[in-house]
Scaffold this active site. Structure first.
Site, PDB file in Angstrom:
ATOM      1  N   ASP A   1      63.844  22.774 100.145  1.00  0.00           N
ATOM      2  CA  ASP A   1      62.736  21.830 100.122  1.00  0.00           C
ATOM      3  C   ASP A   1      62.036  22.029  98.767  1.00  0.00           C
ATOM      4  OD1 ASP A   1      60.637  20.088 101.077  1.00  0.00           O
ATOM      5  OD2 ASP A   1      59.411  21.887 101.326  1.00  0.00           O
ATOM      6  N   LEU A   2      61.266  21.057  98.333  1.00  0.00           N
ATOM      7  CA  LEU A   2      60.632  21.180  97.013  1.00  0.00           C
ATOM      8  C   LEU A   2      59.165  21.655  97.089  1.00  0.00           C
ATOM      9  CD1 LEU A   2      60.735  20.584  93.885  1.00  0.00           C
ATOM     10  CD2 LEU A   2      59.778  18.355  94.464  1.00  0.00           C
ATOM     11  N   ASP A   3      58.321  20.787  97.661  1.00  0.00           N
ATOM     12  CA  ASP A   3      56.879  21.059  97.690  1.00  0.00           C
ATOM     13  C   ASP A   3      56.573  22.275  98.573  1.00  0.00           C
ATOM     14  OD1 ASP A   3      56.092  18.770  96.126  1.00  0.00           O
ATOM     15  OD2 ASP A   3      56.516  17.514  97.858  1.00  0.00           O
TER      16      ASP A   3
ATOM     17  N   THR B   1      53.139  22.600  94.779  1.00  0.00           N
ATOM     18  CA  THR B   1      52.522  21.275  94.719  1.00  0.00           C
ATOM     19  C   THR B   1      51.769  20.923  96.000  1.00  0.00           C
ATOM     20  OG1 THR B   1      54.751  20.592  95.213  1.00  0.00           O
ATOM     21  CG2 THR B   1      53.933  20.074  93.007  1.00  0.00           C
TER      22      THR B   1
ATOM     23  N   LYS C   1      52.651  18.578 105.737  1.00  0.00           N
ATOM     24  CA  LYS C   1      53.752  19.197 105.005  1.00  0.00           C
ATOM     25  C   LYS C   1      55.089  18.641 105.476  1.00  0.00           C
ATOM     26  CE  LYS C   1      51.319  23.326 103.596  1.00  0.00           C
ATOM     27  NZ  LYS C   1      51.164  24.783 103.698  1.00  0.00           N
TER      28      LYS C   1
ATOM     29  N   SER D   1      64.062  16.824  99.973  1.00  0.00           N
ATOM     30  CA  SER D   1      62.605  16.677 100.000  1.00  0.00           C
ATOM     31  C   SER D   1      62.188  15.298 100.494  1.00  0.00           C
ATOM     32  CB  SER D   1      62.073  16.882  98.566  1.00  0.00           C
ATOM     33  OG  SER D   1      60.735  16.454  98.472  1.00  0.00           O
ATOM     34  N   ALA D   2      61.017  15.234 101.114  1.00  0.00           N
ATOM     35  CA  ALA D   2      60.467  13.946 101.553  1.00  0.00           C
ATOM     36  C   ALA D   2      59.807  13.201 100.397  1.00  0.00           C
ATOM     37  CB  ALA D   2      59.446  14.185 102.654  1.00  0.00           C
TER      38      ALA D   2
ATOM     39  N   LYS E   1      61.727  13.963 108.167  1.00  0.00           N
ATOM     40  CA  LYS E   1      61.778  15.223 108.898  1.00  0.00           C
ATOM     41  C   LYS E   1      60.771  15.123 110.046  1.00  0.00           C
ATOM     42  CE  LYS E   1      62.465  17.649 104.474  1.00  0.00           C
ATOM     43  NZ  LYS E   1      61.870  18.548 103.458  1.00  0.00           N
TER      44      LYS E   1
ATOM     45  N   GLU F   1      62.466  26.192 103.835  1.00  0.00           N
ATOM     46  CA  GLU F   1      61.421  25.219 104.187  1.00  0.00           C
ATOM     47  C   GLU F   1      60.052  25.870 104.378  1.00  0.00           C
ATOM     48  OE1 GLU F   1      60.173  22.382 104.771  1.00  0.00           O
ATOM     49  OE2 GLU F   1      61.831  21.002 104.550  1.00  0.00           O
ATOM     50  N   ASP F   2      58.991  25.156 104.018  1.00  0.00           N
ATOM     51  CA  ASP F   2      57.641  25.648 104.285  1.00  0.00           C
ATOM     52  C   ASP F   2      56.939  24.814 105.347  1.00  0.00           C
ATOM     53  OD1 ASP F   2      57.281  23.342 102.669  1.00  0.00           O
ATOM     54  OD2 ASP F   2      55.252  24.013 102.191  1.00  0.00           O
TER      55      ASP F   2
HETATM   56  C1  BG6 Z   1      56.667  16.376 100.962  1.00  0.00           C
HETATM   57  C2  BG6 Z   1      55.301  17.014 101.082  1.00  0.00           C
HETATM   58  O1  BG6 Z   1      57.527  17.215 100.254  1.00  0.00           O
HETATM   59  O2  BG6 Z   1      56.579  15.119 100.301  1.00  0.00           O
HETATM   60  C3  BG6 Z   1      54.350  16.066 101.768  1.00  0.00           C
HETATM   61  O3  BG6 Z   1      55.412  18.226 101.816  1.00  0.00           O
HETATM   62  C4  BG6 Z   1      54.316  14.742 101.017  1.00  0.00           C
HETATM   63  O4  BG6 Z   1      53.081  16.645 101.829  1.00  0.00           O
HETATM   64  C5  BG6 Z   1      55.738  14.167 100.936  1.00  0.00           C
HETATM   65  O5  BG6 Z   1      53.466  13.820 101.679  1.00  0.00           O
HETATM   66  C6  BG6 Z   1      55.802  12.831 100.173  1.00  0.00           C
HETATM   67  O6  BG6 Z   1      55.521  13.048  98.838  1.00  0.00           O
HETATM   68  P1  BG6 Z   1      55.295  11.911  97.749  1.00  0.00           P
HETATM   69  O7  BG6 Z   1      55.363  12.664  96.440  1.00  0.00           O
HETATM   70  O8  BG6 Z   1      56.425  10.932  97.869  1.00  0.00           O
HETATM   71  O9  BG6 Z   1      53.979  11.300  98.030  1.00  0.00           O
HETATM   72 MG    MG Z   2      57.482  21.464 101.700  1.00  0.00          MG
END
Ligand code: BG6
Ligand code: MG
Length: 218
Positions: free
Chosen positions: A9-11, A17, A45, A114-115, A145, A169-170
């Protein structure tokens, strides 16, 4: 079974972030006249931008027209983009490069799952994009997810079976997505919150190379 694919996962896993997402949502909430706490932010998250705004408005008891909804989503992203504009390698979470380097040396296939729709620019800014064989992000998936779509797509792109994959994952929703994809999950963060994970660590500094070896060959 030997693990041939690792999905990150990224964030909140590779980069810190999550705090910027939180700040941008908090400021929007304040502008709309209500508070948004760090505890409530746990629900955000791993959750798509649109779904986050749905939840935020529910928390504040605010109803929105489609036009307002789109406007607020845009506002939040605009502020978030300002926070990440000057990101560099100093915002990579501790010991993440150590783990990436180790897995690369072992010829393990690696992906980001990542989302976020901002995943690629962030990976470019912090200089980690070349580690990954594929990046599946919010632009590639239709189901969020805990649906396993993002991780299954990553495994497919890597050419590895889901059972051969390990996910970092976090987010609670992310651990559930890994489980739903029949993958091994490693929770990064609070073990109480991420109790469903197969393994838990506070952060990557706690992960030893011996542990990684054991997971690969378990
Ligand atoms: C996820 C984060 O990685 O991305 C969420 O954990 C975030 O908090 C989601 O809402 C969407 O991100 P973005 O950058 O497309 O607004
Ligand atoms: Mg995350």
């Amino acid at each position: 079974m030997k693990k041939n694919g690792f999905i990150f996962d990224l964030d909140g896993v590779i980069v810190d972030t999550a705090k910027y997402h939180y700040l941008a949502w908090k400021n929007l909430a304040n502008k709309l006249g209500f508070e948004f706490t760090e505890e409530q932010n746990e629900l955000f998250k791993g959750v798509s931008r649109k779904r986050c705004l749905d939840i935020l408005l529910q928390i504040g008891g605010v109803t929105a027209t489609q036009k307002q909804f789109d406007h607020w989503m845009g506002e939040k992203n605009k502020e978030y983009l300002q926070y990440i504009e000057n990101m560099d390698a100093s915002e990579i979470l501790s010991d993440v490069p150590k783990v990436l380097h180790f897995l690369k040396e072992k010829n393990i296939q690696m992906a980001v799952g990542s989302a976020s729709k901002n995943a690629r620019p962030i990976l470019e800014k912090v200089g980690l994009i070349s580690y990954f064989n594929t990046i599946i992000d919010g632009n590639n998936v239709t189901k969020a997810k805990p649906d396993p779509e993002v991780f299954l797509l990553a495994a497919q792109e890597l050419g590895v079976r889901p059972q051969e994959c390990v996910v970092f994952e976090d987010a609670v929703a992310g651990i559930q997505a890994a489980k739903n994809a029949s993958m091994t999950s490693i929770g990064i963060g609070d073990a109480k919150i991420l109790a469903e994970a197969n393994y838990n660590f506070r952060d990557f500094t706690e992960i030893s190379l011996d542990f990684l070896n054991a997971v690969i060959y378990e």
